[in-house]
Motif scaffolding. Structure first.
Motif, PDB file in Angstrom:
ATOM      1  N   VAL A   8      68.292  35.643  54.741  1.00 27.06           N
ATOM      2  CA  VAL A   8      69.621  35.827  55.280  1.00 27.06           C
ATOM      3  C   VAL A   8      70.419  36.579  53.948  1.00 27.06           C
ATOM      4  CG1 VAL A   8      71.924  34.734  55.293  1.00 27.06           C
ATOM      5  CG2 VAL A   8      70.075  33.887  55.916  1.00 27.06           C
ATOM      6  N   ALA A   9      71.176  38.066  54.266  1.00 29.61           N
ATOM      7  CA  ALA A   9      72.091  38.672  53.432  1.00 29.61           C
ATOM      8  C   ALA A   9      73.268  38.070  52.232  1.00 29.61           C
ATOM      9  CB  ALA A   9      72.770  39.796  53.760  1.00 29.61           C
ATOM     10  N   ARG A  10      72.780  38.605  51.111  1.00 34.36           N
ATOM     11  CA  ARG A  10      73.355  37.236  50.190  1.00 34.36           C
ATOM     12  C   ARG A  10      75.313  38.540  49.601  1.00 34.36           C
ATOM     13  NH1 ARG A  10      69.278  37.876  45.569  1.00 34.36           N
ATOM     14  NH2 ARG A  10      69.138  39.666  46.512  1.00 34.36           N
ATOM     15  N   LEU A  11      76.225  37.562  50.162  1.00 33.60           N
ATOM     16  CA  LEU A  11      77.516  38.200  50.236  1.00 33.60           C
ATOM     17  C   LEU A  11      78.257  38.501  48.723  1.00 33.60           C
ATOM     18  CD1 LEU A  11      79.087  36.185  52.498  1.00 33.60           C
ATOM     19  CD2 LEU A  11      78.473  37.995  53.132  1.00 33.60           C
ATOM     20  N   ALA A  12      78.747  39.884  48.499  1.00 32.11           N
ATOM     21  CA  ALA A  12      79.532  40.115  46.671  1.00 32.11           C
ATOM     22  C   ALA A  12      80.952  40.321  47.608  1.00 32.11           C
ATOM     23  CB  ALA A  12      78.720  41.236  46.677  1.00 32.11           C
ATOM     24  N   ARG A  13      81.631  39.763  47.157  1.00 33.17           N
ATOM     25  CA  ARG A  13      83.109  40.427  47.186  1.00 33.17           C
ATOM     26  C   ARG A  13      83.712  41.609  45.952  1.00 33.17           C
ATOM     27  NH1 ARG A  13      89.248  37.027  47.213  1.00 33.17           N
ATOM     28  NH2 ARG A  13      90.434  39.348  47.265  1.00 33.17           N
ATOM     29  N   VAL A  14      83.734  42.782  47.035  1.00 31.79           N
ATOM     30  CA  VAL A  14      83.784  44.279  45.750  1.00 31.79           C
ATOM     31  C   VAL A  14      85.456  43.975  45.472  1.00 31.79           C
ATOM     32  CG1 VAL A  14      83.992  46.687  45.540  1.00 31.79           C
ATOM     33  CG2 VAL A  14      82.424  45.475  47.049  1.00 31.79           C
ATOM     34  N   ARG A  15      85.815  43.781  43.654  1.00 33.68           N
ATOM     35  CA  ARG A  15      86.841  43.893  43.661  1.00 33.68           C
ATOM     36  C   ARG A  15      87.914  45.315  42.865  1.00 33.68           C
ATOM     37  NH1 ARG A  15      88.707  38.168  43.386  1.00 33.68           N
ATOM     38  NH2 ARG A  15      87.212  36.869  43.677  1.00 33.68           N
ATOM     39  N   ILE A  62      85.412  43.680  51.107  1.00 34.00           N
ATOM     40  CA  ILE A  62      86.492  44.008  49.973  1.00 34.00           C
ATOM     41  C   ILE A  62      87.559  42.282  51.095  1.00 34.00           C
ATOM     42  CG2 ILE A  62      86.503  45.900  49.407  1.00 34.00           C
ATOM     43  CD1 ILE A  62      88.500  47.026  50.872  1.00 34.00           C
ATOM     44  N   GLN A  63      88.577  41.764  50.432  1.00 37.85           N
ATOM     45  CA  GLN A  63      89.330  41.422  50.958  1.00 37.85           C
ATOM     46  C   GLN A  63      90.664  40.975  50.585  1.00 37.85           C
ATOM     47  OE1 GLN A  63      88.940  37.185  49.715  1.00 37.85           O
ATOM     48  NE2 GLN A  63      88.535  36.170  52.268  1.00 37.85           N
ATOM     49  N   GLU A  64      91.791  41.910  51.597  1.00 43.49           N
ATOM     50  CA  GLU A  64      93.432  42.151  50.561  1.00 43.49           C
ATOM     51  C   GLU A  64      94.192  41.650  51.776  1.00 43.49           C
ATOM     52  OE1 GLU A  64      95.340  46.708  50.415  1.00 43.49           O
ATOM     53  OE2 GLU A  64      92.959  45.912  49.881  1.00 43.49           O
ATOM     54  N   ASP A  65      94.791  40.681  50.844  1.00 43.20           N
ATOM     55  CA  ASP A  65      95.607  40.076  51.829  1.00 43.20           C
ATOM     56  C   ASP A  65      95.584  39.225  53.089  1.00 43.20           C
ATOM     57  OD1 ASP A  65      97.863  41.667  50.344  1.00 43.20           O
ATOM     58  OD2 ASP A  65      98.294  43.469  51.644  1.00 43.20           O
ATOM     59  N   GLY A  66      94.878  38.591  52.332  1.00 49.35           N
ATOM     60  CA  GLY A  66      93.886  37.763  53.921  1.00 49.35           C
ATOM     61  C   GLY A  66      93.177  38.384  54.791  1.00 49.35           C
ATOM     62  N   LEU A  67      93.204  39.848  54.770  1.00 54.29           N
ATOM     63  CA  LEU A  67      92.473  40.332  55.853  1.00 54.29           C
ATOM     64  C   LEU A  67      90.994  40.683  55.104  1.00 54.29           C
ATOM     65  CD1 LEU A  67      94.549  42.466  57.154  1.00 54.29           C
ATOM     66  CD2 LEU A  67      94.386  40.759  57.871  1.00 54.29           C
ATOM     67  N   THR A  68      89.392  40.840  55.761  1.00 50.11           N
ATOM     68  CA  THR A  68      88.363  40.831  55.659  1.00 50.11           C
ATOM     69  C   THR A  68      87.409  41.935  55.778  1.00 50.11           C
ATOM     70  OG1 THR A  68      88.379  38.717  54.921  1.00 50.11           O
ATOM     71  CG2 THR A  68      86.347  39.824  54.988  1.00 50.11           C
ATOM     72  N   ALA A  69      87.355  42.739  55.101  1.00 48.62           N
ATOM     73  CA  ALA A  69      87.071  44.048  55.756  1.00 48.62           C
ATOM     74  C   ALA A  69      85.374  44.452  55.352  1.00 48.62           C
ATOM     75  CB  ALA A  69      87.271  45.878  55.871  1.00 48.62           C
ATOM     76  N   GLY A  70      83.812  44.486  56.038  1.00 44.79           N
ATOM     77  CA  GLY A  70      83.041  44.484  55.462  1.00 44.79           C
ATOM     78  C   GLY A  70      82.572  45.929  55.165  1.00 44.79           C
TER      79      GLY A  70
END
Length: 101
Positions: A8-15, A62-70
């Protein structure tokens, strides 16, 4: 017969991102970064990020204004780069992230 387990791929949020001085949007980002769950920061090159995405080891988003994009790997004139999936946010939401420290 046993099925081979797919890792399973690990998830990372880019900030944050680090930019080069190039004006071409396909070559503008040199590295990305974020924050681990323990609060420490991480940063890695776009080259490593492309390897991680293509190997399936990591999924970045990334997550911005409640929206997530891979993040995905794209190619322009033979040059691989990263971008976000289409999410309706303009301008490019990856390029609009703040600079990494």
């Amino acid at each position: 017969m046993r099925k081979k387990r797919t890792p399973v791929a690990r998830l990372a949020r880019v900030r944050c991102i680090s930019k080069t001085d190039r004006t071409n949007p396909h070559e503008r980002i040199s590295s990305i970064g974020g924050v681990y769950s323990n609060g420490s920061q991480w940063k890695q090159s776009v080259v490593q990020t492309i390897r991680d995405i293509e190997s399936g080891a990591w999924e970045f988003y990334i997550q911005e204004d409640g929206l997530t994009a891979g993040l995905i790997v794209a190619k322009h004139e033979g040059h691989k780069y990263i971008k976000t999936t289409a999410d309706g946010i303009q301008p490019n939401n990856l390029l609009s992230l703040p600079e990494c420290p």
